[in-house]
Design an enzyme around this catalytic site. Sequence first.
Site, PDB file in Angstrom:
ATOM      1  N   SER A 152       0.863  -1.185   0.000  1.00 49.23           N
ATOM      2  CA  SER A 152       0.000   0.000   0.000  1.00 49.23           C
ATOM      3  C   SER A 152       0.898   1.233   0.000  1.00 49.23           C
ATOM      4  O   SER A 152       2.063   1.150   0.415  1.00 49.23           O
ATOM      5  CB  SER A 152      -0.849  -0.006   1.277  1.00 49.23           C
ATOM      6  OG  SER A 152      -1.401   1.278   1.509  1.00 49.23           O
ATOM      7  N   TYR A 165      -2.434  -1.288  10.430  1.00 46.18           N
ATOM      8  CA  TYR A 165      -2.352  -1.396   8.965  1.00 46.18           C
ATOM      9  C   TYR A 165      -1.043  -0.802   8.460  1.00 46.18           C
ATOM     10  O   TYR A 165      -0.312  -1.420   7.682  1.00 46.18           O
ATOM     11  CB  TYR A 165      -3.551  -0.678   8.339  1.00 46.18           C
ATOM     12  CG  TYR A 165      -3.660  -0.830   6.835  1.00 46.18           C
ATOM     13  CD1 TYR A 165      -4.216  -1.987   6.282  1.00 46.18           C
ATOM     14  CD2 TYR A 165      -3.226   0.168   5.979  1.00 46.18           C
ATOM     15  CE1 TYR A 165      -4.335  -2.126   4.909  1.00 46.18           C
ATOM     16  CE2 TYR A 165      -3.342   0.036   4.606  1.00 46.18           C
ATOM     17  CZ  TYR A 165      -3.906  -1.109   4.074  1.00 46.18           C
ATOM     18  OH  TYR A 165      -4.015  -1.242   2.709  1.00 46.18           O
TER      19      TYR A 165
HETATM   20  P1  NAD Z   1     -11.052  -6.230  -0.342  1.00 46.65           P
HETATM   21  O1  NAD Z   1     -11.609  -6.095   1.019  1.00 46.65           O
HETATM   22  O2  NAD Z   1     -11.965  -6.331  -1.492  1.00 46.65           O
HETATM   23  O3  NAD Z   1     -10.053  -7.457  -0.427  1.00 46.65           O
HETATM   24  C1  NAD Z   1      -9.414  -8.032   0.637  1.00 46.65           C
HETATM   25  C2  NAD Z   1      -9.533  -9.524   0.453  1.00 46.65           C
HETATM   26  O4  NAD Z   1      -8.786 -10.188   1.474  1.00 46.65           O
HETATM   27  C3  NAD Z   1     -10.997  -9.997   0.570  1.00 46.65           C
HETATM   28  O5  NAD Z   1     -11.286 -10.876  -0.495  1.00 46.65           O
HETATM   29  C4  NAD Z   1     -11.015 -10.737   1.897  1.00 46.65           C
HETATM   30  O6  NAD Z   1     -11.944 -11.807   1.939  1.00 46.65           O
HETATM   31  C5  NAD Z   1      -9.584 -11.253   1.954  1.00 46.65           C
HETATM   32  N1  NAD Z   1      -9.198 -11.610   3.310  1.00 46.65           N
HETATM   33  C6  NAD Z   1      -9.321 -10.854   4.435  1.00 46.65           C
HETATM   34  N2  NAD Z   1      -8.883 -11.554   5.491  1.00 46.65           N
HETATM   35  C7  NAD Z   1      -8.449 -12.750   5.014  1.00 46.65           C
HETATM   36  C8  NAD Z   1      -7.898 -13.891   5.621  1.00 46.65           C
HETATM   37  N3  NAD Z   1      -7.691 -13.961   6.948  1.00 46.65           N
HETATM   38  N4  NAD Z   1      -7.573 -14.963   4.832  1.00 46.65           N
HETATM   39  C9  NAD Z   1      -7.795 -14.913   3.507  1.00 46.65           C
HETATM   40  N5  NAD Z   1      -8.332 -13.852   2.882  1.00 46.65           N
HETATM   41  C10 NAD Z   1      -8.651 -12.788   3.632  1.00 46.65           C
HETATM   42  O7  NAD Z   1     -10.065  -4.976  -0.515  1.00 46.65           O
HETATM   43  P2  NAD Z   1      -8.936  -4.676  -1.605  1.00 46.65           P
HETATM   44  O8  NAD Z   1      -8.867  -3.214  -1.707  1.00 46.65           O
HETATM   45  O9  NAD Z   1      -9.139  -5.484  -2.831  1.00 46.65           O
HETATM   46  O10 NAD Z   1      -7.620  -5.146  -0.837  1.00 46.65           O
HETATM   47  C11 NAD Z   1      -6.683  -6.062  -1.391  1.00 46.65           C
HETATM   48  C12 NAD Z   1      -5.285  -5.698  -0.922  1.00 46.65           C
HETATM   49  O11 NAD Z   1      -4.938  -4.414  -1.446  1.00 46.65           O
HETATM   50  C13 NAD Z   1      -5.140  -5.588   0.588  1.00 46.65           C
HETATM   51  O12 NAD Z   1      -3.931  -6.162   1.001  1.00 46.65           O
HETATM   52  C14 NAD Z   1      -5.131  -4.088   0.839  1.00 46.65           C
HETATM   53  O13 NAD Z   1      -4.430  -3.721   1.980  1.00 46.65           O
HETATM   54  C15 NAD Z   1      -4.423  -3.616  -0.432  1.00 46.65           C
HETATM   55  N6  NAD Z   1      -4.658  -2.202  -0.727  1.00 46.65           N
HETATM   56  C16 NAD Z   1      -5.887  -1.735  -1.077  1.00 46.65           C
HETATM   57  C17 NAD Z   1      -6.051  -0.374  -1.348  1.00 46.65           C
HETATM   58  C18 NAD Z   1      -7.370   0.210  -1.736  1.00 46.65           C
HETATM   59  O14 NAD Z   1      -7.480   1.466  -1.777  1.00 46.65           O
HETATM   60  N7  NAD Z   1      -8.385  -0.567  -2.038  1.00 46.65           N
HETATM   61  C19 NAD Z   1      -4.964   0.497  -1.251  1.00 46.65           C
HETATM   62  C20 NAD Z   1      -3.737  -0.014  -0.883  1.00 46.65           C
HETATM   63  C21 NAD Z   1      -3.582  -1.363  -0.636  1.00 46.65           C
END
Ligand code: NAD
Length: 269
Positions: A152, A165
């Site tokens: 991130s 986080y």
């Molecule tokens: P999201 O909530 O759609 O995806 C997160 C996924 O992780 C979900 O499918 C959830 O079921 C899964 N998950 C959570 N806990 C889990 C566990 N214990 N075991 C297995 N799976 C688990 O959100 P996203 O935005 O798609 O996030 C994906 C990644 O991207 C994350 O690591 C997040 O930190 C990172 N990220 C997202 C953003 C953003 O703005 N959306 C920005 C920076 C980083």
Amino acid sequence: MKGLAGKNALITGASSGIGQAIAIRLAQEGCNIAINYRKSVEEARDTQEQAMQKACGQVEDCGRRSLLIQGDVSREEDILNMVNQTIEQFGNLDILVNNAGIQKECPAHEVTAKDFDQVLSVNLRGAFLCAREMIKHCLNQNRPGVIINISSVHEVIPRPFYVSYSVSKGGMENLTKTLALEYAARGIRVNGIAPGATITPINRDWVEDPEKSAVVKSHIPMARAGTAEEMAASVAFLASDDASYITGQTLFIDGGLTLYADFREAWSA
Ligand code: NAD
């Protein structure tokens, strides 16, 4: 992209958001995909269907394979099971994408040990344990491999009210670099991407609120949030042979968020 056709990829947390887009993109690039999900098999099936439709025109057609694997990355036994199942079904594992992630909002002085541990155990410990199992497989089979960590912008930008986080993503930078250095000579590349604000379920709070969305966009030099597909495109690149000489790097995909947007205009002296 070069060298992706026929590769076997495991994507954690692939039933929604960025993980789902990565699974779909890698399938389009010719990979077999193991879709890890924690809770909802329906969402995971949706990922599978979309991936196979885009890749082949219809589900499970053109020789592309896909697999759904339930598992919680904060549980070591689930990780062993998901890596073993992927290897058993596909024969081997070439690409691991550590995408699963959670966040919890709370003033730092009120965060409980349990909540802190939970975020770290999913975002950082889970990513490490998945990587460890992937590396063992590569070394045992004398195979190259690629690991991509979904970090991130908060890998480098401190995030008040989300201390667990921020710490987890800061740790991920070091995880990427340390593993990259330790295994570079064994043909294992380890890289990361650092998404900026991206339209996914984790950001439901501001994505669905026009006023909050406008505030978010006002901080981004490109004046818009990113899409999960834009994140997936970079993952496909880093996983491919087009990135064959890249290791230990984190690619920031953030519309300029890490460029200190406050300096867009000259400050008065
Ligand atoms: P999201 O909530 O759609 O995806 C997160 C996924 O992780 C979900 O499918 C959830 O079921 C899964 N998950 C959570 N806990 C889990 C566990 N214990 N075991 C297995 N799976 C688990 O959100 P996203 O935005 O798609 O996030 C994906 C990644 O991207 C994350 O690591 C997040 O930190 C990172 N990220 C997202 C953003 C953003 O703005 N959306 C920005 C920076 C980083």
